[in-house]
Design an enzyme around this catalytic site. Structure first.
Site, short mmCIF file in Angstrom:
data_model
loop_
_atom_site.label_atom_id
_atom_site.label_comp_id
_atom_site.label_asym_id
_atom_site.label_seq_id
_atom_site.Cartn_x
_atom_site.Cartn_y
_atom_site.Cartn_z
N PRO A 241 -38.57 43.68 -4.84
CA PRO A 241 -39.72 43.77 -3.93
C PRO A 241 -39.26 44.17 -2.53
O PRO A 241 -38.27 43.65 -2.03
CB PRO A 241 -40.27 42.34 -3.90
N GLU A 242 -39.94 45.13 -1.95
CA GLU A 242 -39.66 45.54 -0.58
C GLU A 242 -40.81 45.07 0.30
O GLU A 242 -41.72 44.38 -0.16
CB GLU A 242 -39.46 47.05 -0.52
#
Ligand code: ZN
Length: 283
Positions: free
Chosen positions: A2-3
């Site tokens: 996840p960014e």
């Protein structure tokens, strides 16, 4: 992994689902999911009985304000980092947890917020009221400005990158320079800015750095708008996958024609990460 946009999507989901959620019961299924002093025992003791207040995001950290239900006064904080594969699930009805379930939180109606993490790198913290958040969640100390903050601008980048010989791609991945921009968004924003990812960061002029800032903010905004990327197995609280993948210009498009000029998208390794770029559009 996840960014920033995915984490922001999760933050919005949590804020939405947990309005006035009072933690009736908490269970930690894997001790190492809790990284704060006192481990799972202190964590559960800190959270149970508290109302979950506002969620904020700093870089890829999520931090909830805990409130005393009787007074509404702050009673501590609850920090979360999803790392590689951490995800939250909302369960309206009681169900059996899967083998990757690391933490469970219930309200009095037996609705459950579940933390599932296949790779088990995700971490949670309980921060007692009156204790500085950064002294418990120490990773926060190393974070640079948020991409959306006023502090993040061409002038700031010019100062920080002066004389730097590392690539601009490596610089953008450095969380102490700017918080939350990972591989996908570094590649996409450098394409949008027309800058070759291997360019030494210290060689970029003010105008180019302005393009870098604007492009990064722009691609992050687009991605947040569509609920994060489809890359990997990211899911929001409701099990929905975002769709930035459909719009990626270079990321994971190696060998495919550039949407702008038709040149085959190239892949190189920079700072140990796969980097996708168009040798014609980016110089
Ligand atoms: Zn091109």
């Amino acid at each position: 992994m996840p960014e920033l946009p995915e984490v922001e999507t999760v933050r919005r989901g949590l804020a939405n689902r947990l309005q006035s959620f009072v933690i009736q019961e908490a269970e930690i299924l894997r001790e190492r999911a809790v990284a704060s002093p006192g481990g799972a025992t202190a964590f559960c003791r800190g959270l149970v009985g508290q109302t979950v207040g506002e969620w904020r995001r700093r870089g890829k950290y999520l931090i909830a304000q805990l409130l005393d239900p009787s007074t509404g006064e702050p009673s501590g904080s609850w920090g979360v980092h999803l790392r590689m594969t951490g995800q939250f699930q909302w369960h309206e009805e009681p169900t059996e947890p899967c083998q990757h379930t690391r933490a469970r939180f219930w309200n009095a109606m037996e609705q459950e917020l579940r933390f599932v993490d296949v790779r088990s790198f995700g971490e949670m913290w309980w921060v007692p009221q009156g204790t500085a958040t950064e002294s418990v969640i120490t990773g926060l100390k190393r974070l640079g400005p948020e991409p959306f903050s006023e502090e993040f601008n061409a002038c700031y980048l010019q100062k920080k990158l002066k004389g730097s010989t590392r690539s601009i791609k490596a610089a953008l991945l450095d969380q102490s320079l700017v918080a939350g921009a990972g591989n996908i968004y570094a590649d996409e924003s450098l394409f949008a800015a027309g800058i070759a990812p291997q360019t030494p960061a210290g060689r970029l002029n003010r105008k180019q750095l302005e393009h870098v800032c604007d492009s990064l903010v722009h691609v992050l905004e687009i991605s947040i708008g569509v609920g994060g990327t489809t890359f990997s197995d990211f899911r929001d609280l409701e099990g929905v996958n975002g769709n930035y993948g459909g719009q990626a210009a270079v990321y994971r498009r190696t060998g495919q024609p550039c949407l702008n000029c038709g040149t085959a998208i190239d892949r190189v390794k920079l700072a140990g990460r796969s980097t996708h770029w168009c040798p014609t559009c980016q110089s």
